[in-house]
Design a protein around this motif. Sequence first.
Motif, PDB file in Angstrom:
ATOM      1  N   PHE A 199       0.848  -1.192   0.000  1.00 14.32           N
ATOM      2  CA  PHE A 199       0.000   0.000   0.000  1.00 14.32           C
ATOM      3  C   PHE A 199       0.876   1.232   0.000  1.00 14.32           C
ATOM      4  CE2 PHE A 199      -2.134  -3.499   1.872  1.00 14.32           C
ATOM      5  CZ  PHE A 199      -3.401  -3.442   1.319  1.00 14.32           C
ATOM      6  N   HIS A 200       0.478   2.245  -0.782  1.00 12.97           N
ATOM      7  CA  HIS A 200       1.288   3.443  -0.803  1.00 12.97           C
ATOM      8  C   HIS A 200       0.491   4.630  -0.281  1.00 12.97           C
ATOM      9  CE1 HIS A 200      -0.944   4.055  -4.576  1.00 12.97           C
ATOM     10  NE2 HIS A 200      -0.785   5.330  -4.296  1.00 12.97           N
ATOM     11  N   GLY A 201       1.219   5.604   0.144  1.00 11.75           N
ATOM     12  CA  GLY A 201       0.598   6.852   0.552  1.00 11.75           C
ATOM     13  C   GLY A 201       1.574   7.967   0.245  1.00 11.75           C
ATOM     14  N   ASN A 202       1.066   9.135  -0.155  1.00 10.77           N
ATOM     15  CA  ASN A 202       1.982  10.247  -0.337  1.00 10.77           C
ATOM     16  C   ASN A 202       1.304  11.543   0.061  1.00 10.77           C
ATOM     17  OD1 ASN A 202       0.634  11.207  -2.826  1.00 10.77           O
ATOM     18  ND2 ASN A 202       1.421   9.270  -3.612  1.00 10.77           N
ATOM     19  N   ALA A 203       2.097  12.516   0.417  1.00 10.02           N
ATOM     20  CA  ALA A 203       1.560  13.801   0.838  1.00 10.02           C
ATOM     21  C   ALA A 203       2.641  14.857   0.708  1.00 10.02           C
ATOM     22  CB  ALA A 203       1.089  13.725   2.287  1.00 10.02           C
ATOM     23  N   ALA A 204       2.198  16.091   0.556  1.00  9.32           N
ATOM     24  CA  ALA A 204       3.140  17.198   0.443  1.00  9.32           C
ATOM     25  C   ALA A 204       2.826  18.242   1.501  1.00  9.32           C
ATOM     26  CB  ALA A 204       3.045  17.814  -0.946  1.00  9.32           C
ATOM     27  N   ASP A 205       3.868  18.841   2.037  1.00  9.07           N
ATOM     28  CA  ASP A 205       3.683  19.912   3.016  1.00  9.07           C
ATOM     29  C   ASP A 205       5.001  20.672   3.101  1.00  9.07           C
ATOM     30  OD1 ASP A 205       1.488  20.449   5.389  1.00  9.07           O
ATOM     31  OD2 ASP A 205       3.502  21.162   5.927  1.00  9.07           O
ATOM     32  N   SER A 206       4.927  21.918   3.542  1.00 12.57           N
ATOM     33  CA  SER A 206       6.181  22.647   3.688  1.00 12.57           C
ATOM     34  C   SER A 206       6.966  22.146   4.906  1.00 12.57           C
ATOM     35  CB  SER A 206       5.913  24.147   3.788  1.00 12.57           C
ATOM     36  OG  SER A 206       5.035  24.394   4.854  1.00 12.57           O
ATOM     37  N   ASP A 207       6.329  21.368   5.784  1.00  9.11           N
ATOM     38  CA  ASP A 207       7.016  20.733   6.919  1.00  9.11           C
ATOM     39  C   ASP A 207       7.169  19.248   6.602  1.00  9.11           C
ATOM     40  OD1 ASP A 207       7.381  19.233   9.334  1.00  9.11           O
ATOM     41  OD2 ASP A 207       6.801  21.014  10.479  1.00  9.11           O
ATOM     42  N   VAL A 208       8.405  18.768   6.550  1.00  8.70           N
ATOM     43  CA  VAL A 208       8.622  17.383   6.119  1.00  8.70           C
ATOM     44  C   VAL A 208       8.058  16.365   7.107  1.00  8.70           C
ATOM     45  CG1 VAL A 208      10.598  17.871   4.635  1.00  8.70           C
ATOM     46  CG2 VAL A 208      10.985  17.342   7.047  1.00  8.70           C
ATOM     47  N   ILE A 209       8.006  16.722   8.389  1.00 13.27           N
ATOM     48  CA  ILE A 209       7.437  15.790   9.375  1.00 13.27           C
ATOM     49  C   ILE A 209       5.923  15.656   9.152  1.00 13.27           C
ATOM     50  CG2 ILE A 209       6.992  15.404  11.841  1.00 13.27           C
ATOM     51  CD1 ILE A 209       9.875  14.921  11.130  1.00 13.27           C
TER      52      ILE A 209
END
Length: 554
Positions: free
Chosen positions: A508-518
Amino acid sequence: MTSPVTKPDPSYVRIFDTTLRDGEQSPGATMTSEEKLEVARALSRLGVDVIEAGFPSASPDDFDAVRAIAQTIGNDVPQGRIATEPPVICGLARATEKDIRTAYEAVSVAKHPRIHTFLATSPIHREHKLKMTKEQVVTRAREMVTLARSLCADIEFSPEDAGRTEPEFLYEVLTAVVEAGATTLNIPDTVGYTVPEEFGALIAGIIQNVKGVEGVTVSVHCHNDLGLASANALAGIRNGARQAEVTINGIGERAGNTSLEEIVMALHTRAPLYGLRTGIDTTQLTRTSRLVSLRTGMVVQPNKAVVGANAFAHEAGIHQDGMLKHAQTYEIMTPESVGASKTLLVLGKHSGRHAFGVRLRELGHALEGEALEAAFLRFKVLADKKKRITDADLEALAASEVGRAREYFSLEAVQVTCGSNGMPTATVKLRGPSGENIVQAAVGTGPVHAVFTAIDEIVKAPSELIEYSINAVTEGIDALGHASVRLRAAANDGRVNPQHGAGGTQVFHGNAADSDVIVASTKAYLAAQNRLLAMLGTYEKAESPEATARASAN
Ligand SMILES: [Zn+2]
């Protein structure tokens, strides 16, 4: 594009995209119906002639996804598309009456439906898999193509494992299905075993020896087990094939399929050699590649031809010097021609909801209602932290908003303490399936490990992390971080989907983007966990897990 049933003019190579069928069979590339629809829309904009939308008999979910694509994408000509007709929507079917009728039911709502049926022809498949004689194989192929043709005017037939079939027998089967009404003969090198000279000769032999072949389209479907998929497909085309079956980024079973971008750019860049063309808008290649990578969690290697991050990067001094004097000294195609030119400043913190929505639509993301609103709010937050918002940033934002339908656990807050002294500690606050807030703290070897451990203690899904990566979406110190997570359902809990074989090998994969890597990492891990929970059905009361086995094909 000429009528999809008749042969196109001899210089036109049809692009048949199977990202949603063969590509989706890659371990961990499983997409939600919503994501499949989004990829199908991007493929249509790219200008593919045929979209193989799935394998309707594999499961009710697959059926619904194919039907939804047939209904929407199969009746719509998106803006900017070179062709004036919607793409053909194709459904795969084994050579059985039930599969063929199910496939037709799913694709029939498209303006141009196609049934693609297949039957293995090689000795090893006949003896060990099918337990059928040569005569039985010919009879079954003829009967099933006759049935399919009685439903639909556009029929593709594939002799599975053609690459290892006796040529004389292959001609016999193909002659029989042409008589029965097949309109496309697809020749798969199912196991990726052939080399270019051999595969080219196979296609030449078919064109010489199959009766009635002049009235149908010959197609190639090559796998990349020896790294030769594109070379083999091009050899087939050189010898008369006029349809190539391909996937975006070359994803697919094992080492993958022929990559769409490689075939298209080879034909385009070497047009004087081949004298052939496609209906693809090459400037959409990079964008489509990025979307498929985000949706499937299959990261593109940096040195991948055409769409890799380094495909147009020149590092060596002597090359840079040459490039500055004259670009063509070391550049056979331009970044602009594949849509990989430097991203532009498109929006800033003062941009409104309307401009944001318009730009997303231009980029091929059809977000509406709540999803659009959520993406816009995240855009405003990002615009406060980051001066230049680029297309890549926007795509990362839009990407995180799709596939959220089944979110059992969502992030409320995350906080970490880390540094060179002491123990990395994370506190995670999640909203659970019944709306309750759950807080958990954990210690780890690093901040990300601590976060994942805290989530594991809340979610309690049997899983094992197999890959975690973080990348900057754009350049600069304020770049958006894109996190990608792949995890495996733990074995032996007895509830693993049979789709990818026994023993709990489903990924299973998941991905996300944010200016904070945590934060990006936390969201990506939760997205993967939510997909796992959806498969396990832990929180669905009424539904029983469908145990329909998905046969792998081609
Ligand atoms: Zn295949």
